[in-house]
Motif scaffolding. Structure first.
Motif, PDB file in Angstrom:
ATOM      1  N   ASP A   7       0.758  -1.219  -0.127  1.00 42.51           N
ATOM      2  CA  ASP A   7      -0.045  -0.112   0.054  1.00 42.51           C
ATOM      3  C   ASP A   7       0.829   1.335  -0.050  1.00 42.51           C
ATOM      4  O   ASP A   7       0.476   2.310   0.541  1.00 42.51           O
ATOM      5  CB  ASP A   7      -1.121  -0.022   1.024  1.00 42.51           C
ATOM      6  CG  ASP A   7      -0.469   0.159   2.557  1.00 42.51           C
ATOM      7  OD1 ASP A   7       0.801  -0.002   2.823  1.00 42.51           O
ATOM      8  OD2 ASP A   7      -1.007   0.334   3.409  1.00 42.51           O
ATOM      9  N   LEU A   8       2.240   0.978  -0.621  1.00 36.18           N
ATOM     10  CA  LEU A   8       2.566   2.482  -0.862  1.00 36.18           C
ATOM     11  C   LEU A   8       1.822   3.343  -1.444  1.00 36.18           C
ATOM     12  O   LEU A   8       1.261   3.099  -2.699  1.00 36.18           O
ATOM     13  CB  LEU A   8       4.259   2.148  -1.805  1.00 36.18           C
ATOM     14  CG  LEU A   8       4.938   3.037  -2.140  1.00 36.18           C
ATOM     15  CD1 LEU A   8       5.805   3.663  -1.019  1.00 36.18           C
ATOM     16  CD2 LEU A   8       6.037   2.687  -3.170  1.00 36.18           C
ATOM     17  N   CYS A   9       2.008   4.501  -1.306  1.00 30.72           N
ATOM     18  CA  CYS A   9       1.146   5.601  -1.772  1.00 30.72           C
ATOM     19  C   CYS A   9       1.568   5.883  -3.280  1.00 30.72           C
ATOM     20  O   CYS A   9       2.769   5.954  -3.530  1.00 30.72           O
ATOM     21  CB  CYS A   9       1.015   6.844  -1.026  1.00 30.72           C
ATOM     22  SG  CYS A   9       0.459   6.973   0.607  1.00 30.72           S
ATOM     23  N   ARG A  10       0.463   6.038  -3.995  1.00 29.51           N
ATOM     24  CA  ARG A  10       0.689   6.340  -5.478  1.00 29.51           C
ATOM     25  C   ARG A  10       1.823   7.299  -5.849  1.00 29.51           C
ATOM     26  O   ARG A  10       2.647   7.296  -6.445  1.00 29.51           O
ATOM     27  CB  ARG A  10      -0.652   6.578  -6.191  1.00 29.51           C
ATOM     28  CG  ARG A  10      -0.703   6.837  -7.564  1.00 29.51           C
ATOM     29  CD  ARG A  10       0.437   6.047  -8.540  1.00 29.51           C
ATOM     30  NE  ARG A  10      -0.054   4.850  -8.570  1.00 29.51           N
ATOM     31  CZ  ARG A  10       0.560   3.734  -9.186  1.00 29.51           C
ATOM     32  NH1 ARG A  10       1.888   4.020  -9.820  1.00 29.51           N
ATOM     33  NH2 ARG A  10       0.172   2.348  -9.051  1.00 29.51           N
ATOM     34  N   HIS A  11       1.702   8.533  -5.066  1.00 30.58           N
ATOM     35  CA  HIS A  11       2.657   9.654  -5.309  1.00 30.58           C
ATOM     36  C   HIS A  11       4.085   9.320  -5.003  1.00 30.58           C
ATOM     37  O   HIS A  11       5.140   9.683  -5.778  1.00 30.58           O
ATOM     38  CB  HIS A  11       2.382  10.890  -4.378  1.00 30.58           C
ATOM     39  CG  HIS A  11       2.430  10.774  -2.919  1.00 30.58           C
ATOM     40  ND1 HIS A  11       1.323  10.432  -1.870  1.00 30.58           N
ATOM     41  CD2 HIS A  11       3.528  10.776  -2.038  1.00 30.58           C
ATOM     42  CE1 HIS A  11       1.788  10.251  -0.961  1.00 30.58           C
ATOM     43  NE2 HIS A  11       2.752  10.454  -0.678  1.00 30.58           N
ATOM     44  N   ALA A  12       4.382   8.341  -4.118  1.00 32.80           N
ATOM     45  CA  ALA A  12       5.423   8.034  -3.893  1.00 32.80           C
ATOM     46  C   ALA A  12       6.096   6.851  -4.589  1.00 32.80           C
ATOM     47  O   ALA A  12       7.189   6.980  -4.898  1.00 32.80           O
ATOM     48  CB  ALA A  12       5.573   7.376  -2.260  1.00 32.80           C
ATOM     49  N   ASP A  43       5.310   6.762  -7.599  1.00 33.85           N
ATOM     50  CA  ASP A  43       5.573   7.386  -9.048  1.00 33.85           C
ATOM     51  C   ASP A  43       6.971   8.118  -8.701  1.00 33.85           C
ATOM     52  O   ASP A  43       7.803   8.078  -9.699  1.00 33.85           O
ATOM     53  CB  ASP A  43       4.572   8.333  -9.410  1.00 33.85           C
ATOM     54  CG  ASP A  43       3.238   7.635  -9.675  1.00 33.85           C
ATOM     55  OD1 ASP A  43       3.380   6.534 -10.107  1.00 33.85           O
ATOM     56  OD2 ASP A  43       2.221   8.524  -9.764  1.00 33.85           O
ATOM     57  N   ALA A  44       7.283   8.633  -7.582  1.00 34.97           N
ATOM     58  CA  ALA A  44       8.460   9.591  -7.589  1.00 34.97           C
ATOM     59  C   ALA A  44       9.759   8.508  -7.487  1.00 34.97           C
ATOM     60  O   ALA A  44      10.575   8.876  -8.228  1.00 34.97           O
ATOM     61  CB  ALA A  44       8.373  10.390  -6.325  1.00 34.97           C
TER      62      ALA A  44
END
Ligand code: NAP
Length: 453
Positions: free
Chosen positions: A185-190, A192-193
Motif C-alpha cells: 500500500d505504498l502511496c501512489r505519489h511515492a 511514482d516519484a
C-alpha cells in the motif's frame, strides 16, 4: 458522533487514552478485560486509527498489518470508543481531559526525528526517517514533503544513515521494482516519484560494526531477494566480527544470524543489478555539503568501536549523493503539562506513571525500541497501575469522562470521527486502490472527512 454507545446510568471509571497506535490499544484492551464497566475513549489527532501500524510499518509488510483485526476488536468492545480527528492542545487541553477522566494515558509515540547535529542538515535533500517514511506511507503531516530524489542531473545515489530496521525498510522501498510493490500500500505519489528517480546506489551507513547493528535477521535477509537490486558487503568489514561476547542469548542468536547473512552477501558472485545497496560499517556521517541549497555530498568518517562506542579515526571519504535520509531514532513531541526528558526524548515517568492519574505507554514511555508485540507486555504493566487507581470507582461515582469530552468538542465545533467513520474511510481507500493493491490511502485529512459523505 458515531461510536459505541456509552450509558449515562451509574457507570464505571472513565479512561482517556491519547493515541490509537499499538501501545494505546493494548492498554485499552488490558483495562477493558479487567474492568468491563470502564468507559474508555481512545483519542487520535488523525481521523484514522492504528498509529504506526498504518503510517510506520513498511507498505510491503502487509502481513504485519494484520494485527489491526485484533485492534478493531478492541475498538468495538462495549464501553470503548474511537474519538478521531481530535488534537490535544488544539481542540481540548490536557488539563481539561485530566479533569474529565479518572485516568489519562499518553500513548503518543515518538513522532519527531532525532537530529544528526551535523552542518548541512538543513539542505534540500536531507530528511529524517519520520518525515520520509511518513511521506511514502501517506501520513497527512508529510503529504507535501516531495523529497528530492536523484533526478538525472544529480548523483544517482541516496545515503541512509543508521543500521536499524527503519533504515532497511527505506532502502528496500527505494530499491524495489514497481512490480515488487504491486501488492503493497505504498502511496501512489511515492511510487511514482521512486519509479522516476534514476537511483543507482544506496549507501546504508552504520557508525558501528556488523555485530552492533540493530537489524533483525529476516529484515536483513530481504535485501538479498530484490529483483533489481543487490546488497554489496565488503568481506573485510566482517573479518573478526564475532557475536560470542553478546550477553543476552536471544540477541546473540540474532547477531550470529545477521553475520551469517552478511557473509552470504559478501560471498555472492558479481552480477549485474540496476541498484547496488552498499552496506557500510564503521562509517559515521561527518558533514553534509551542497550547492545551491541542495545536498551533493556526504562526508563520512571511518570509526573504531571502543568500549561499545563509535570513535572517529580521522580518516574520511566522500559520497556524492542527491539525498540523505537519517534513520537514527525518534523523540516524543511536547504536550503542555507533560514533563519531557530531553536527552532521552521520552516523557518523564516512573514505570509508566507521570503524575496522579496520568500515565504513559509505548515509545513515549520507553523510547523508540521494540516491535509491535513488545508494546503488549509494556502496556499491560502500566494498565495494572491504572487498574489499581481505578479500584473502588464504580461503587462511588467517578469523573464524567465521555459526556464531558463530547460537550467540550461540541463547544469547540470539532468534526469527530468514530469507529464507523473509520470503516467508511477504510472502504473508500480499498475501493480506490489499483488492481492488486490493498488500499490507496487518503493523505489529506479533508479527503478523509470528504469520504464520509
Ligand atoms: P534503531 O534500531 O535504534 O536504529 C537506529 C540506528 O541509528 C542505529 O544503528 C544507531 O547506531 C544509529 N544512530 C543513532 N544515532 C546516530 C548518529 N548520530 N549517527 C549515525 N548513526 C546513528 O531504530 P530504528 O531503526 O529507528 O527502529 C526503531 C524500532 O522499530 C526498532 O526497535 C526496530 O526494530 C523497530 N522496527 C521494526 C521493524 C520490523 O520488525 N520489521 C521495522 C521498522 C522498525 P548505534 O547503534 O551506534 O546507536
Amino acid at each position: 458522533m458515531t461510536g459505541n454507545a456509552t450509558s449515562s446510568a451509574p457507570h464505571g471509571p472513565s479512561v482517556a487514552i491519547i493515541g490509537s497506535g499499538p501501545s494505546g490499544l493494548y492498554a485499552a484492551d488490558a483495562i477493558q478485560r479487567k474492568r468491563p464497566d470502564a468507559r474508555i475513549d481512545i483519542i487520535d489527532r488523525l481521523p484514522t486509527p492504528f498509529g504506526l501500524v498504518r503510517a510506520g510499518v513498511a507498505p510491503d509488510h502487509q502481513g504485519t498489518k494484520n494485527i489491526v483485526r485484533q485492534f478493531e476488536r478492541t475498538l468495538t468492545k462495549d464501553g470503548v470508543r474511537f474519538v478521531g480527528n481530535v488534537s490535544i492542545g488544539r481542540d481540548v487541553s490536557l488539563a481539561d481531559l485530566r479533569a474529565a477522566y479518572d485516568a489519562v494515558i499518553l500513548a503518543v509515540g515518538a513522532p519527531l526525528d532525532r537530529s544528526l547535529g551535523l552542518e548541512g542538515e538543513d539542505l534540500d535533500g536531507v530528511y529524517g526517517s519520520a518525515a520520509f517514511v511518513g511521506w511514502y506511507n501517506g501520513h497527512p503531516d508529510f503529504a507535501d514533503l516531495a523529497p528530492r530524489l536523484p533526478d538525472g542531473s544529480s548523483p544517482g545515489a541516496v545515503a541512509i544513515i543508521g543500521n536499524g530496521n527503519v533504515a532497511l525498510d527505506i532502502a528496500r522501498i527505494l530499491a524495489k521494482s514497481e512490480a515488487e510493490l504491486t501488492s503493497s500500500d505504498l502511496c501512489r505519489h511515492a511510487q511514482d516519484a521512486i519509479a522516476a528517480a534514476p537511483i543507482r546506489d544506496i549507501y546504508l551507513l552504520g557508525r558501528r560494526g556488523p555485530v552492533e547493528a540493530s537489524f533483525t535477521s529476516a529484515e536483513l535477509a530481504e535485501l538479498g531477494h530484490l529483483e533489481r537490486a543487490r546488497p554489496l558487503v565488503d568481506a573485510r568489514a566482517l573479518e573478526g566480527a564475532d557475536a560470542s561476547a553478546v550477553e543476552d542469548p536471544k540477541a546473540q542468536k540474532v547477531k550470529e544470524k545477521n553475520l551469517e547473512i552478511l557473509r552470504e552477501f559478501a560471498a555472492q558472485p558479481e552480477r549485474d543489478a540496476a541498484i547496488r545497496i552498499h552496506v557500510l560499517f564503521h562509517a559515521a556521517p561527518k558533514a553534509i555539503t551542497g550547492a545551491d541549497g541542495k545536498v551533493t555530498r556526504l562526508t563520512v568518517e571511518r570509526t573504531e568501536v571502543q568500549e561499545g562506542r563509535a570513535v572517529g579515526t580521522g580518516e574520511t571519504f566522500d559520497l556524492d549523493v542527491a539525498t540523505v535520509i537519517s534513520a537514527i531514532g525518534y523523540r516524543c513531541a511536547t504536550i503542555d503539562g507533560v514533563p519531557v526528558d530531553d536527552r532521552a526524548g521520552v516523557v518523564r515517568n516512573q514505570d509508566g506513571v507521570v503524575d496522579d492519574g496520568l500515565y504513559v505507554v509505548g515509545w513515549a514511555k520507553r523510547g523508540p525500541s521494540g516491535v509491535i508485540p513488545t508494546n503488549r507486555a509494556d502496556s499491560m504493566e502500566v494498565a495494572k497501575r491504572v487498574l489499581e487507581q481505578l479500584e473502588g470507582i464504580g461503587e462511588t461515582a467517578g469523573r464524567p469522562g465521555p459526556e464531558a469530552l463530547d460537550a467540550l468538542l461540541a463547544k469547540a465545533g470539532v468534526q469527530v470521527t468514530g469507529f464507523d467513520d473509520w470503516r467508511k474511510i477504510d472502504a473508500a481507500e480499498v475501493a480506490r486502490a489499483a488492481e492488486g493493491r490493498p488500499r490507496e490511502k487518503f493523505t489529506r485529512i479533508e479527503d478523509m472527512l470528504a469520504a464520509l459523505g
